[in-house]
Design a protein around this motif. Structure first.
Motif, mmCIF file in Angstrom:
data_model
loop_
_atom_site.group_PDB
_atom_site.id
_atom_site.type_symbol
_atom_site.label_atom_id
_atom_site.label_comp_id
_atom_site.label_asym_id
_atom_site.label_seq_id
_atom_site.Cartn_x
_atom_site.Cartn_y
_atom_site.Cartn_z
ATOM 1 N N UNK A 96 94.482 13.194 59.658
ATOM 2 C CA UNK A 96 93.475 12.131 59.712
ATOM 3 C C UNK A 96 94.013 10.848 59.074
ATOM 4 N N UNK A 97 95.153 10.389 59.552
ATOM 5 C CA UNK A 97 95.786 9.207 58.954
ATOM 6 C C UNK A 97 94.941 7.945 59.111
ATOM 7 N N UNK A 98 94.324 7.736 60.275
ATOM 8 C CA UNK A 98 93.502 6.536 60.443
ATOM 9 C C UNK A 98 92.266 6.605 59.556
ATOM 10 N N UNK A 99 91.726 7.800 59.378
ATOM 11 C CA UNK A 99 90.588 7.976 58.482
ATOM 12 C C UNK A 99 91.000 7.722 57.029
ATOM 13 N N UNK A 100 92.212 8.160 56.688
ATOM 14 C CA UNK A 100 92.712 7.941 55.325
ATOM 15 C C UNK A 100 92.892 6.445 55.046
ATOM 16 N N UNK A 101 93.401 5.706 56.027
ATOM 17 C CA UNK A 101 93.546 4.261 55.852
ATOM 18 C C UNK A 101 92.184 3.606 55.641
ATOM 19 N N UNK A 102 91.199 4.031 56.415
ATOM 20 C CA UNK A 102 89.845 3.512 56.265
ATOM 21 C C UNK A 102 89.276 3.889 54.889
ATOM 22 N N UNK A 103 89.595 5.093 54.422
ATOM 23 C CA UNK A 103 89.171 5.530 53.086
ATOM 24 C C UNK A 103 89.742 4.600 52.018
ATOM 25 N N UNK A 104 91.038 4.318 52.098
ATOM 26 C CA UNK A 104 91.669 3.457 51.101
ATOM 27 C C UNK A 104 91.118 2.034 51.159
ATOM 28 N N UNK B 232 90.696 13.826 55.163
ATOM 29 C CA UNK B 232 91.671 12.779 54.848
ATOM 30 C C UNK B 232 93.064 13.354 54.600
ATOM 31 N N UNK B 233 93.401 14.379 55.367
ATOM 32 C CA UNK B 233 94.733 14.970 55.257
ATOM 33 C C UNK B 233 95.682 14.311 56.262
ATOM 34 N N UNK B 234 96.844 14.922 56.465
ATOM 35 C CA UNK B 234 97.855 14.320 57.341
ATOM 36 C C UNK B 234 97.417 14.262 58.803
ATOM 37 N N UNK C 45 101.832 14.320 47.249
ATOM 38 C CA UNK C 45 101.156 13.282 46.479
ATOM 39 C C UNK C 45 99.649 13.446 46.704
ATOM 40 N N UNK C 46 98.889 13.399 45.646
ATOM 41 C CA UNK C 46 97.435 13.547 45.743
ATOM 42 C C UNK C 46 96.801 12.271 46.297
ATOM 43 N N UNK C 47 95.566 12.390 46.780
ATOM 44 C CA UNK C 47 94.843 11.207 47.254
ATOM 45 C C UNK C 47 94.712 10.170 46.151
ATOM 46 N N UNK C 48 94.467 10.627 44.930
ATOM 47 C CA UNK C 48 94.349 9.696 43.809
ATOM 48 C C UNK C 48 95.649 8.932 43.606
ATOM 49 N N UNK C 49 96.777 9.621 43.622
ATOM 50 C CA UNK C 49 98.069 8.952 43.458
ATOM 51 C C UNK C 49 98.338 7.979 44.606
ATOM 52 N N UNK C 50 97.988 8.378 45.822
ATOM 53 C CA UNK C 50 98.159 7.491 46.974
ATOM 54 C C UNK C 50 97.279 6.248 46.842
ATOM 55 N N UNK C 51 96.034 6.449 46.385
ATOM 56 C CA UNK C 51 95.127 5.317 46.203
ATOM 57 C C UNK C 51 95.648 4.379 45.122
#
Length: 95
Positions: free
Chosen positions: A49-57, A45-47, A1-7
Motif C-alpha cells: 500500500x505504497x500510495x496509501x502510505x504516502x497519503x498517510x505521511x 500501510x505496508x509495502x 524500518x518502522x512506520x514511526x521511523x519512516x515518518x
C-alpha cells in the motif's frame, strides 16, 4: 524500518525524544484511522500500500503542522480516489 521511523525521516525529525515519539505515534494512529475511514476498511500501510502510505505521511505532516483542515482540501482528489479504489475492491469481492 518502522512506520514511526519512516515518518520521522519524512518530517526531518532527526532527534530522539520520547515526547516527540509519543506525539508522532499518536498522529500516526489518528491519521491511519482517518484514512481507513475514507477507504472503508482498515489499511495496513505496508509495502503493498505504497500510495496509501504516502497519503498517510502527508496527512501526518498536516496534523503535525496544525493544518489538518487544509489536508482535506488539498488532498480531496486523493481521498476520493482512495475511497474509489476500495469500493471497487468491495464490488469485485461480491461478484
Amino acid at each position: 524500518m518502522s512506520l514511526l521511523e519512516e515518518l520521522k525521516n519524512y518530517l526531518d525529525v532527526t532527534w530522539t525524544d520520547e515526547a516527540t515519539d509519543n506525539k508522532l505515534t499518536g498522529i500516526l494512529n489518528r491519521a491511519g484511522n482517518i484514512l481507513s475511514s475514507y477507504a472503508g476498511e482498515k489499511l495496513t500501510f505496508d509495502e503493498t500500500q505504497e500510495s496509501e502510505k504516502q497519503l498517510l505521511f502527508d496527512c501526518c505532516r498536516y496534523i503535525y503542522c496544525n493544518a489538518f483542515e487544509d489536508f482535506k482540501v488539498n488532498f480531496a482528489a486523493d481521498l476520493v480516489n482512495l475511497r474509489g479504489k476500495y469500493a471497487v475492491k468491495e464490488i469485485e469481492l461480491d461478484e
